[in-house]
Scaffold this motif. Structure first.
Motif, PDB file in Angstrom:
ATOM      1  N   ARG A 191       0.989  -1.294   0.028  1.00 21.52           N
ATOM      2  CA  ARG A 191       0.069   0.002  -0.104  1.00 21.52           C
ATOM      3  C   ARG A 191       0.834   1.409  -0.017  1.00 21.52           C
ATOM      4  O   ARG A 191       0.341   2.334   0.244  1.00 21.52           O
ATOM      5  CB  ARG A 191      -0.908  -0.153   1.242  1.00 21.52           C
ATOM      6  CG  ARG A 191      -1.868  -1.059   1.145  1.00 21.52           C
ATOM      7  CD  ARG A 191      -2.797  -1.238   0.171  1.00 21.52           C
ATOM      8  NE  ARG A 191      -3.544  -0.375  -0.150  1.00 21.52           N
ATOM      9  CZ  ARG A 191      -4.367   0.143  -1.173  1.00 21.52           C
ATOM     10  NH1 ARG A 191      -4.069  -0.712  -2.279  1.00 21.52           N
ATOM     11  NH2 ARG A 191      -5.136   1.164  -1.153  1.00 21.52           N
ATOM     12  N   ARG A 192       2.114   1.163  -0.151  1.00 18.56           N
ATOM     13  CA  ARG A 192       3.056   2.290   0.056  1.00 18.56           C
ATOM     14  C   ARG A 192       2.871   3.247  -1.221  1.00 18.56           C
ATOM     15  O   ARG A 192       2.680   4.463  -0.962  1.00 18.56           O
ATOM     16  CB  ARG A 192       4.498   1.877  -0.219  1.00 18.56           C
ATOM     17  CG  ARG A 192       5.390   2.949  -0.167  1.00 18.56           C
ATOM     18  CD  ARG A 192       7.022   2.517  -0.312  1.00 18.56           C
ATOM     19  NE  ARG A 192       6.972   1.866  -1.456  1.00 18.56           N
ATOM     20  CZ  ARG A 192       7.307   2.121  -2.767  1.00 18.56           C
ATOM     21  NH1 ARG A 192       7.101   3.319  -3.134  1.00 18.56           N
ATOM     22  NH2 ARG A 192       7.378   1.561  -3.768  1.00 18.56           N
ATOM     23  N   ARG A 193       2.565   2.719  -2.305  1.00 17.88           N
ATOM     24  CA  ARG A 193       2.599   3.551  -3.494  1.00 17.88           C
ATOM     25  C   ARG A 193       0.815   4.508  -3.508  1.00 17.88           C
ATOM     26  O   ARG A 193       0.791   5.398  -4.203  1.00 17.88           O
ATOM     27  CB  ARG A 193       2.478   2.766  -4.708  1.00 17.88           C
ATOM     28  CG  ARG A 193       3.930   2.222  -5.062  1.00 17.88           C
ATOM     29  CD  ARG A 193       4.085   1.356  -6.345  1.00 17.88           C
ATOM     30  NE  ARG A 193       5.551   1.305  -6.755  1.00 17.88           N
ATOM     31  CZ  ARG A 193       6.284   1.776  -7.219  1.00 17.88           C
ATOM     32  NH1 ARG A 193       6.024   3.072  -7.617  1.00 17.88           N
ATOM     33  NH2 ARG A 193       7.475   1.450  -7.459  1.00 17.88           N
ATOM     34  N   ASN A 194       0.115   3.820  -2.727  1.00 14.46           N
ATOM     35  CA  ASN A 194      -1.231   4.406  -2.527  1.00 14.46           C
ATOM     36  C   ASN A 194      -1.244   5.281  -1.378  1.00 14.46           C
ATOM     37  O   ASN A 194      -2.343   5.906  -0.926  1.00 14.46           O
ATOM     38  CB  ASN A 194      -2.196   3.569  -2.699  1.00 14.46           C
ATOM     39  CG  ASN A 194      -2.379   2.666  -3.917  1.00 14.46           C
ATOM     40  OD1 ASN A 194      -1.874   1.509  -3.713  1.00 14.46           O
ATOM     41  ND2 ASN A 194      -2.804   3.312  -4.804  1.00 14.46           N
ATOM     42  N   ILE A 195      -0.104   5.660  -0.687  1.00 18.62           N
ATOM     43  CA  ILE A 195       0.047   6.430   0.484  1.00 18.62           C
ATOM     44  C   ILE A 195      -0.921   5.863   1.575  1.00 18.62           C
ATOM     45  O   ILE A 195      -1.462   6.405   2.422  1.00 18.62           O
ATOM     46  CB  ILE A 195      -0.318   7.797   0.086  1.00 18.62           C
ATOM     47  CG1 ILE A 195       0.273   8.226  -1.158  1.00 18.62           C
ATOM     48  CG2 ILE A 195       0.128   8.766   1.223  1.00 18.62           C
ATOM     49  CD1 ILE A 195       0.139   9.995  -1.544  1.00 18.62           C
ATOM     50  N   PHE A 196      -0.850   4.480   1.559  1.00 18.40           N
ATOM     51  CA  PHE A 196      -1.853   3.755   2.529  1.00 18.40           C
ATOM     52  C   PHE A 196      -3.119   4.103   2.609  1.00 18.40           C
ATOM     53  O   PHE A 196      -3.702   3.880   3.815  1.00 18.40           O
ATOM     54  CB  PHE A 196      -1.228   3.715   4.002  1.00 18.40           C
ATOM     55  CG  PHE A 196       0.621   3.286   4.009  1.00 18.40           C
ATOM     56  CD1 PHE A 196       0.778   2.055   3.961  1.00 18.40           C
ATOM     57  CD2 PHE A 196       1.478   4.478   3.601  1.00 18.40           C
ATOM     58  CE1 PHE A 196       2.044   1.540   3.801  1.00 18.40           C
ATOM     59  CE2 PHE A 196       2.847   3.836   3.772  1.00 18.40           C
ATOM     60  CZ  PHE A 196       3.137   2.585   3.541  1.00 18.40           C
ATOM     61  N   ALA A 197      -3.711   4.599   1.631  1.00 20.61           N
ATOM     62  CA  ALA A 197      -5.264   5.243   1.549  1.00 20.61           C
ATOM     63  C   ALA A 197      -5.948   4.373   0.454  1.00 20.61           C
ATOM     64  O   ALA A 197      -5.652   3.468   0.017  1.00 20.61           O
ATOM     65  CB  ALA A 197      -5.091   6.541   1.367  1.00 20.61           C
ATOM     66  N   TYR A 198      -7.340   4.848   0.465  1.00 17.79           N
ATOM     67  CA  TYR A 198      -7.993   4.079  -0.711  1.00 17.79           C
ATOM     68  C   TYR A 198      -9.586   5.028  -0.302  1.00 17.79           C
ATOM     69  O   TYR A 198      -9.689   5.643   0.520  1.00 17.79           O
ATOM     70  CB  TYR A 198      -8.681   2.747   0.048  1.00 17.79           C
ATOM     71  CG  TYR A 198      -9.352   2.349   1.305  1.00 17.79           C
ATOM     72  CD1 TYR A 198     -10.741   2.160   1.175  1.00 17.79           C
ATOM     73  CD2 TYR A 198      -8.881   2.679   2.490  1.00 17.79           C
ATOM     74  CE1 TYR A 198     -11.518   1.824   2.448  1.00 17.79           C
ATOM     75  CE2 TYR A 198      -9.725   2.606   3.823  1.00 17.79           C
ATOM     76  CZ  TYR A 198     -10.831   2.139   3.562  1.00 17.79           C
ATOM     77  OH  TYR A 198     -11.841   2.036   4.647  1.00 17.79           O
ATOM     78  N   ILE A 199     -10.324   4.777  -1.453  1.00 13.69           N
ATOM     79  CA  ILE A 199     -11.644   5.228  -1.500  1.00 13.69           C
ATOM     80  C   ILE A 199     -12.638   4.262  -1.788  1.00 13.69           C
ATOM     81  O   ILE A 199     -12.746   3.615  -2.736  1.00 13.69           O
ATOM     82  CB  ILE A 199     -11.708   6.442  -2.331  1.00 13.69           C
ATOM     83  CG1 ILE A 199     -13.199   7.054  -2.353  1.00 13.69           C
ATOM     84  CG2 ILE A 199     -11.255   6.134  -3.867  1.00 13.69           C
ATOM     85  CD1 ILE A 199     -13.514   7.552  -1.036  1.00 13.69           C
ATOM     86  N   ASP A 200     -13.681   4.003  -0.825  1.00 14.22           N
ATOM     87  CA  ASP A 200     -14.748   3.116  -1.155  1.00 14.22           C
ATOM     88  C   ASP A 200     -15.362   3.542  -2.165  1.00 14.22           C
ATOM     89  O   ASP A 200     -16.041   4.643  -2.483  1.00 14.22           O
ATOM     90  CB  ASP A 200     -15.623   2.893  -0.054  1.00 14.22           C
ATOM     91  CG  ASP A 200     -16.549   1.869  -0.215  1.00 14.22           C
ATOM     92  OD1 ASP A 200     -17.495   1.876  -0.835  1.00 14.22           O
ATOM     93  OD2 ASP A 200     -16.399   0.764   0.572  1.00 14.22           O
ATOM     94  N   ALA A 201     -15.918   2.797  -3.345  1.00  8.64           N
ATOM     95  CA  ALA A 201     -16.324   3.096  -4.543  1.00  8.64           C
ATOM     96  C   ALA A 201     -17.915   3.697  -4.336  1.00  8.64           C
ATOM     97  O   ALA A 201     -18.375   4.587  -5.065  1.00  8.64           O
ATOM     98  CB  ALA A 201     -16.796   2.101  -5.496  1.00  8.64           C
ATOM     99  N   ARG A 202     -18.496   3.434  -3.207  1.00  3.13           N
ATOM    100  CA  ARG A 202     -20.085   4.009  -2.783  1.00  3.13           C
ATOM    101  C   ARG A 202     -19.700   5.415  -2.310  1.00  3.13           C
ATOM    102  O   ARG A 202     -20.434   6.241  -2.659  1.00  3.13           O
ATOM    103  CB  ARG A 202     -20.480   2.885  -1.695  1.00  3.13           C
ATOM    104  CG  ARG A 202     -20.991   1.561  -2.435  1.00  3.13           C
ATOM    105  CD  ARG A 202     -20.962   0.652  -1.368  1.00  3.13           C
ATOM    106  NE  ARG A 202     -19.804   0.364  -0.428  1.00  3.13           N
ATOM    107  CZ  ARG A 202     -19.891  -0.566   0.683  1.00  3.13           C
ATOM    108  NH1 ARG A 202     -20.970  -1.147   0.957  1.00  3.13           N
ATOM    109  NH2 ARG A 202     -18.805  -0.876   0.979  1.00  3.13           N
TER     110      ARG A 202
END
Length: 294
Positions: free
Chosen positions: A204-215
């Protein structure tokens, strides 16, 4: 609202359209392939400026013919269509298509008097995601003031699109909002992918340890539709928590040694700040991988 939505047949677009339709918006999906959604659709090539302005100024279903009042106008354009990352085709073609389609869509919108454009920018603009090797952010949490000087063609196209949007907004005064969307996660992907993320946070390093739920991404689009008068703005779009099981202190110690930490962070707080979106458009993400995995 009547919404001209490009790229609604893609991963993020389908979820966003479902959410907008659930809020009562009339959405027209504009793509090269059918979405399978219960909405009006036009299949066109967004690289062709004539097709874009034509699609944005014509009837889209038989019900619109029944009123006898001419072609209805759009209240907003949402532009998600793009080559979604590098290493699908050539770098140059990725850049060309992403910049050309964005120019065509915004140009058509302003010429036809559409008062609002929302377009998909990217987490990659911060130069971490597709870097050659391990690149650390200048500071954490990463917010919209962080420099955007990427090295790859996809992220370059997104930075260029932000400049294009800013210029159109300066000339016309309409609202144009750019969404720097983090890694989009569909609900089924929590059980499929996140156990590996918890076991190996390096993923997850390349995503800055983040995410966004599609909903929650769909909710963010709706927040922007309902917020007027901001002019040109860009917003990070992420969930409130990280995509790994480490605490923020553990992430800093393991991955961000020497990086400026701007203020105290909660133990699960995202390193991809969504504070601006929360404060300016009322973004309130409601989902988390923890709801599925505990």
């Amino acid at each position: 609202m009547r919404v001209f939505f490009t790229g609604g047949s893609g991963k993020a677009g389908k979820w966003a359209i479902r959410h907008l339709m659930a809020q009562g918006h009339h959405v027209v999906n504009v793509d090269q392939t059918p979405s399978g959604l219960a909405c009006s659709e036009l299949l066109i090539d967004l690289n062709d400026a004539g097709q874009v302005i034509g699609a944005m100024s014509q009837f889209t279903d038989f019900a619109e013919l029944d009123t006898g009042t001419g072609v209805p106008s759009y209240d907003a354009v949402v532009h998600f269509a793009a080559v979604p990352r590098v290493m699908i085709g050539t770098d140059g073609e990725c850049f060309r298509q992403n910049t050309q389609t964005t120019y065509n869509v915004i140009e058509a919108a302003v010429k036809l008097g559409v008062p609002k454009v929302i377009f998909a920018s990217s987490e990659t603009t911060y130069a971490v995601c597709f870097a050659d090797g391990a690149v650390k952010p200048d500071f954490v949490p990463v917010d919209e003031t962080h420099p955007t000087v990427p090295h790859d063609s996809y992220a370059m196209s997104k930075v260029c699109n932000e400049a294009t949007a800013r210029s159109f907004q300066a000339r016309t005064g309409i609202d144009i909002y750019g969404l720097r969307i983090n890694n989009v996660i569909e609900p089924h992907e929590y059980a499929e992918n996140f156990p590996a993320f918890l076991e190996n946070p390096d993923q997850r390093r390349r995503n800055i340890f983040a995410y966004i739920d599609a909903r929650d991404l769909g909710h963010m689009v709706d927040c922007c539709l309902k917020t007027d008068g901001l002019g040109f703005e860009v917003f990070n779009v992420s969930n409130d928590d990280m995509s790994v099981g480490l605490t923020s202190d553990q992430v800093i110690a393991r991955y961000y040694e020497g990086v400026e930490v701007r203020g105290p962070m909660g133990p699960d707080e995202t390193f991809y700040s969504n504070r601006k979106a929360r404060e300016m458009v009322g973004f309130r993400p409601a989902h988390s991988w923890r709801d599925v995995l505990g």
